[in-house]
Design a protein around this motif. Structure first.
Motif, mmCIF file in Angstrom:
data_model
loop_
_atom_site.group_PDB
_atom_site.id
_atom_site.type_symbol
_atom_site.label_atom_id
_atom_site.label_comp_id
_atom_site.label_asym_id
_atom_site.label_seq_id
_atom_site.Cartn_x
_atom_site.Cartn_y
_atom_site.Cartn_z
ATOM 1 N N TRP A 48 17.993 9.972 40.422
ATOM 2 C CA TRP A 48 18.365 11.158 41.197
ATOM 3 C C TRP A 48 18.896 12.269 40.307
ATOM 4 N N ILE A 49 19.826 11.941 39.404
ATOM 5 C CA ILE A 49 20.437 12.973 38.566
ATOM 6 C C ILE A 49 19.447 13.499 37.528
ATOM 7 N N ALA A 85 27.071 17.207 39.351
ATOM 8 C CA ALA A 85 26.919 15.971 40.118
ATOM 9 C C ALA A 85 28.108 15.033 40.001
ATOM 10 N N GLU A 86 28.795 15.056 38.841
ATOM 11 C CA GLU A 86 29.838 14.072 38.598
ATOM 12 C C GLU A 86 31.192 14.677 38.234
ATOM 13 N N GLY A 87 31.226 16.003 38.072
ATOM 14 C CA GLY A 87 32.476 16.657 37.751
ATOM 15 C C GLY A 87 32.967 16.411 36.347
ATOM 16 N N ARG A 122 18.809 9.083 29.803
ATOM 17 C CA ARG A 122 19.914 8.565 30.608
ATOM 18 C C ARG A 122 19.835 7.034 30.754
ATOM 19 N N LEU A 123 18.634 6.495 30.816
ATOM 20 C CA LEU A 123 18.503 5.041 30.911
ATOM 21 C C LEU A 123 18.959 4.357 29.623
ATOM 22 N N LEU A 124 18.670 4.992 28.485
ATOM 23 C CA LEU A 124 19.066 4.420 27.201
ATOM 24 C C LEU A 124 20.515 4.750 26.852
ATOM 25 N N GLU A 125 20.980 5.886 27.321
ATOM 26 C CA GLU A 125 22.333 6.332 27.000
ATOM 27 C C GLU A 125 23.391 5.318 27.425
ATOM 28 N N ARG A 126 23.192 4.694 28.586
ATOM 29 C CA ARG A 126 24.203 3.784 29.112
ATOM 30 C C ARG A 126 24.350 2.515 28.263
ATOM 31 N N GLN A 179 25.992 4.785 36.295
ATOM 32 C CA GLN A 179 25.247 3.781 35.537
ATOM 33 C C GLN A 179 24.047 3.211 36.287
ATOM 34 N N GLY A 180 24.056 3.294 37.602
ATOM 35 C CA GLY A 180 22.991 2.688 38.386
ATOM 36 C C GLY A 180 21.644 3.365 38.183
ATOM 37 N N THR A 181 20.571 2.580 38.264
ATOM 38 C CA THR A 181 19.234 3.126 38.045
ATOM 39 C C THR A 181 18.862 4.166 39.096
#
Length: 308
Positions: free
Chosen positions: A151-152, A135-137, A229-233, A144-146
């Protein structure tokens, strides 16, 4: 190392890509053609394989993500996966009615084998890296967006669930019609039909596996990925020196590929054509992630000791 020599070596993966693809295709083809090694699953060293892969995932995540993110990922995955399995085994609501046999060893609270949360984790981390590459290479999440994280996380859950498409029919197959394994050692040859690690009480339409199981896998994987992923950022990315390099990033991709090979080769003659699933369900994300890493990351250093 001389910069000229390092530059030449860094170009090797692109120059041998076709050869590597041919080798991978041959391994998948050979597994499909031969039907794999039809070994009784209780004879496989699960107590070594699963913890070994889990230790690799944790160690590698420490290098690639830093210790704070690595510990968060480990705790979230194991705790949420165990909770999902325990509730699912006790109620049948998440994956469908099932229970674990004694093939995988000791159980937590008498229901879920100790190896099961570790098995979730050992595939969760490679699936995370592969999805980031697709998805991001990049092997580490960048968005970072919710909305992007939702989606990811859904894509990550698809990549993760691809493993179970082949693994579950082989690990749970048995021909008994009573929802028990009593008939296995009495009337059947276990060298031909295997010995299930878990039993689906009511069977199912997908190689004896209920469709609800895969909705449960998608839901559980999505919740774990989204929570992480929400906490990772919120946690600083602190990789070890050389952690962001192609040689390091390819290792979890190869681990995912190894499981794809295992699912292609480790079969059961009674579960016909199950070998066809893994090369496509797991092979496609594996190959595209590897290609993205090597062919579309010109700025990422090849060797771990090179400066990022």
């Amino acid at each position: 190392m001389n910069n000229g020599v390092a530059a030449k070596i860094a170009k090797v993966p692109n120059s041998v890509w076709i050869l590597a693809l041919a080798v991978i295709a041959w391994i998948f083809y050979a597994g499909i053609k031969t039907g794999g090694f039809n070994l009784p699953i209780e004879r496989l060293p699960w107590s070594i394989l699963v913890p070994g892969f889990a230790v690799f995932s944790f160690t590698h995540s420490m290098v690639l993500l830093g210790h704070k993110r690595a510990l968060l990922l480990l705790v979230l995955c194991i705790s949420l996966a165990f909770a999902s399995e325990y509730i699912g085994e006790a109620t049948g609501l998440i994956f469908g009615p099932y229970y674990y046999t004694d093939v995988l060893g000791p159980k937590i609270l008498g229901r879920v084998p100790v190896l099961i949360p570790l098995a979730w984790y050992m595939m969760f981390y490679p699936s995370y890296v592969i999805t980031n590459l697709l998805a991001e290479g990049h092997p580490v999440a960048q968005g970072q967006g919710t909305a992007w994280i939702v989606w990811i996380s859904a894509l990550s859950a698809l990549v993760m669930t691809a493993w179970d498409l082949t693994m579950d029919p082989i690990m749970s197959f048995h021909p008994c019609t009573t929802g028990t394994t009593d008939c296995l050692p009495v009337t059947l040859d276990e060298t031909l039909i295997g010995h299930p690690a878990w039993v689906w009480k009511e069977g199912g339409s997908y190689f004896g596996v209920p469709q609800l199981n895969y909705r449960g896998w998608m839901l559980t994987a999505f919740v774990v990925f989204a929570a992480y992923r929400l906490l990772e950022r919120r946690i600083d990315h602190a990789p070890w020196p050389g952690g962001i390099s192609k040689v390091m990033a390819v290792l979890p991709v190869l681990a995912f590929g190894c499981m794809a090979f295992v699912d292609t080769w480790l079969g059961n003659p009674k579960v016909q054509d199950v070998h066809l699933i893994s090369p496509f369900a797991m092979g496609i994300p594996f190959l595209f992630a590897a290609f993205t890493l090597f062919a579309r990351n010109p700025k990422m250093p090849f060797w771990p000791h090179q400066a990022v």
